[in-house]
Enzyme design. Structure first.
Site, PDB file in Angstrom:
ATOM      1  N   SER A 183       0.820  -1.202   0.000  1.00 24.12           N
ATOM      2  CA  SER A 183       0.000   0.000   0.000  1.00 24.12           C
ATOM      3  C   SER A 183       0.865   1.268   0.000  1.00 24.12           C
ATOM      4  O   SER A 183       1.639   1.475  -0.917  1.00 24.12           O
ATOM      5  CB  SER A 183      -0.958  -0.044   1.193  1.00 24.12           C
ATOM      6  OG  SER A 183      -2.009   0.870   1.053  1.00 24.12           O
ATOM      7  N   ASP A 231      -9.601  -6.167  -4.509  1.00 22.58           N
ATOM      8  CA  ASP A 231      -9.044  -5.162  -3.604  1.00 22.58           C
ATOM      9  C   ASP A 231      -9.963  -3.945  -3.599  1.00 22.58           C
ATOM     10  O   ASP A 231     -10.299  -3.399  -4.652  1.00 22.58           O
ATOM     11  CB  ASP A 231      -7.640  -4.774  -4.085  1.00 22.58           C
ATOM     12  CG  ASP A 231      -6.876  -3.921  -3.088  1.00 22.58           C
ATOM     13  OD1 ASP A 231      -7.504  -3.094  -2.394  1.00 22.58           O
ATOM     14  OD2 ASP A 231      -5.648  -4.075  -2.993  1.00 22.58           O
ATOM     15  N   HIS A 262      -7.552  -5.811   0.490  1.00 22.74           N
ATOM     16  CA  HIS A 262      -6.330  -5.043   0.708  1.00 22.74           C
ATOM     17  C   HIS A 262      -5.587  -5.548   1.937  1.00 22.74           C
ATOM     18  O   HIS A 262      -4.348  -5.492   2.000  1.00 22.74           O
ATOM     19  CB  HIS A 262      -6.701  -3.567   0.888  1.00 22.74           C
ATOM     20  CG  HIS A 262      -5.583  -2.617   0.615  1.00 22.74           C
ATOM     21  ND1 HIS A 262      -5.053  -2.414  -0.643  1.00 22.74           N
ATOM     22  CD2 HIS A 262      -4.885  -1.794   1.451  1.00 22.74           C
ATOM     23  CE1 HIS A 262      -4.089  -1.511  -0.586  1.00 22.74           C
ATOM     24  NE2 HIS A 262      -3.967  -1.121   0.668  1.00 22.74           N
TER      25      HIS A 262
END
Length: 373
Positions: free
Chosen positions: A139, A315, A348
């Site tokens: 991320s 995601d 995620h």
């Protein structure tokens, strides 16, 4: 439990190192130099590897699950260094500035990339006496690492390979919460200028303590769980099944740990513009800082280290189309692989929660194997 307790409590050796950045931030790194599971048949290769966290998180995100990627990498002979950026729980000290001062929080992930990341890399290479290392980001740390290679291309010579899990670079095809934020900006155009004119240098409200245990169904105050679950899945996607409820409870106690308002707003700028640019301070200040009305785009043609990108179609933050667009904008990368992971339920967060035998972790080990010889 702290990072060192989470590591030593599972029988792994741990060292704590503190890196001082050129602008005075003190960043705590946690090193797993070896593994109790490493075999004695051959000497481990001890390739140094930096494992970095997402926004609002700390290196604890990798240590709560068992097994976890940090331990798996150590078991396979890597010298694992868990990093922490400024603003996280382990990056909230400075040589001269009080963390309660707005001056301390005057940064976005741009500074995480061009200042924090190289400072940690140089420190690790100095301690290990190695010329190169592996970087793994998830991320926000993928953003920071790509920013580094775009802005300071000489650092490509210090990278064996970069592994980017759910890379957050482009938001031209936003999904979930990101799509909502873009629609909000279109409905209220003044928001696009508000983030430059009215944003203060402060920690992001609500991102400096763990999520409430009332979000969890196993607590007596679990009535809030449907609301919490909605926002968790809206922001990251539906987790894979079967869901480990006890693990989720423990994860909530370690996230979030801190972020700056500017880190969040820098992403908002990318969502509304669809561009990958430096921080937008507004036309007047941009001219003072950059010499132009708009902030400059990051020069992705400078990125040339071997690159491995991992994405999921489910995601809730990162769109497959945006990852593919990133690939198209990395023309100088000679070794570039794009990997799709998980099925229709790989969120995620699942990059952190994946099992040891998952396709994701096995693919990472296979991709990096060539750099350990």
């Amino acid at each position: 439990m702290s990072s060192t307790e989470l590591i030593s409590g599972r029988g792994y050796p741990v060292e704590t190192h503190v890196v001082t950045t050129p602008d005075g931030y003190l960043l705590e790194l946690h090193r797993i130099p070896s593994s109790p599971k490493a075999g004695n048949a051959t000497a481990p290769h001890r390739t140094p590897l930096l494992l970095a966290h997402g926004m609002g998180s700390s290196d604890e995100q990798w240590l709560v699950p068992t097994p976890n990627l940090a331990f798996i990498l150590a078991d396979h002979g890597y010298d694992v260094w868990l990093t922490n950026y400024r603003g996280s729980f382990y990056g909230r000290r400075h040589t001269s500035i009080n963390p309660k001062s707005p001056e301390f929080w005057d940064f976005s992930w741009h500074e995480n990339g061009v200042i924090d990341q190289p400072a940690m890399m140089d420190y690790v290479l100095e301690v290990t006496k190695r010329p190169k290392l592996v970087m793994i980001g998830h991320s926000m740390s993928t953003t920071a690492q790509i920013v580094l290679l775009a802005e300071r291309p000489e650092y490509a010579d210090k990278v064996l390979a970069g592994v980017y899990l759910a890379p957050t670079v482009y938001f031209r095809h936003p999904v979930g919460m990101m799509d909502f934020l873009r629609a909000l900006a279109k409905t209220f155009p003044s928001l696009k200028t508000a983030y430059s004119r009215y944003v203060s240098n402060n920690p992001m409200p609500g991102m400096d303590h763990g999520l409430f245990k009332s979000c969890h169904p196993l607590t007596r105050r679990g009535k809030a769980r449907p609301v919490c679950r909605f926002f968790i899945e809206w922001g990251g996607g539906a987790p894979h099944q079967p869901e480990d409820l006890d693990l989720m409870l423990r994860m909530m106690g370690h996230y979030p740990t801190g972020a700056s308002i500017r880190q969040v707003m820098h992403y908002f700028q990318g969502i509304t513009s669809g561009e990958f640019r430096q921080y937008d301070y507004g036309a007047q200040r941009n001219r003072q800082i950059y010499g132009s009305r708009l902030p400059p785009r990051y020069n992705l043609t400078n990125v040339r280290a071997p690159t491995y990108l991992y994405y999921s179609v489910s995601d809730g933050l990162v769109s497959m189309l945006d990852v593919e667009e990133l690939v198209e904008n990395l023309p100088s990368v000679k070794v570039l692989e794009l990997h799709k992971v998980g099925g229709n339920q790989f969120s995620h967060l699942d990059y952190i929660l994946a099992s040891e035998d998952s396709d994701l972790y096995q693919s990472i080990l296979k991709s990096l194997d060539k750099y350990t010889r």
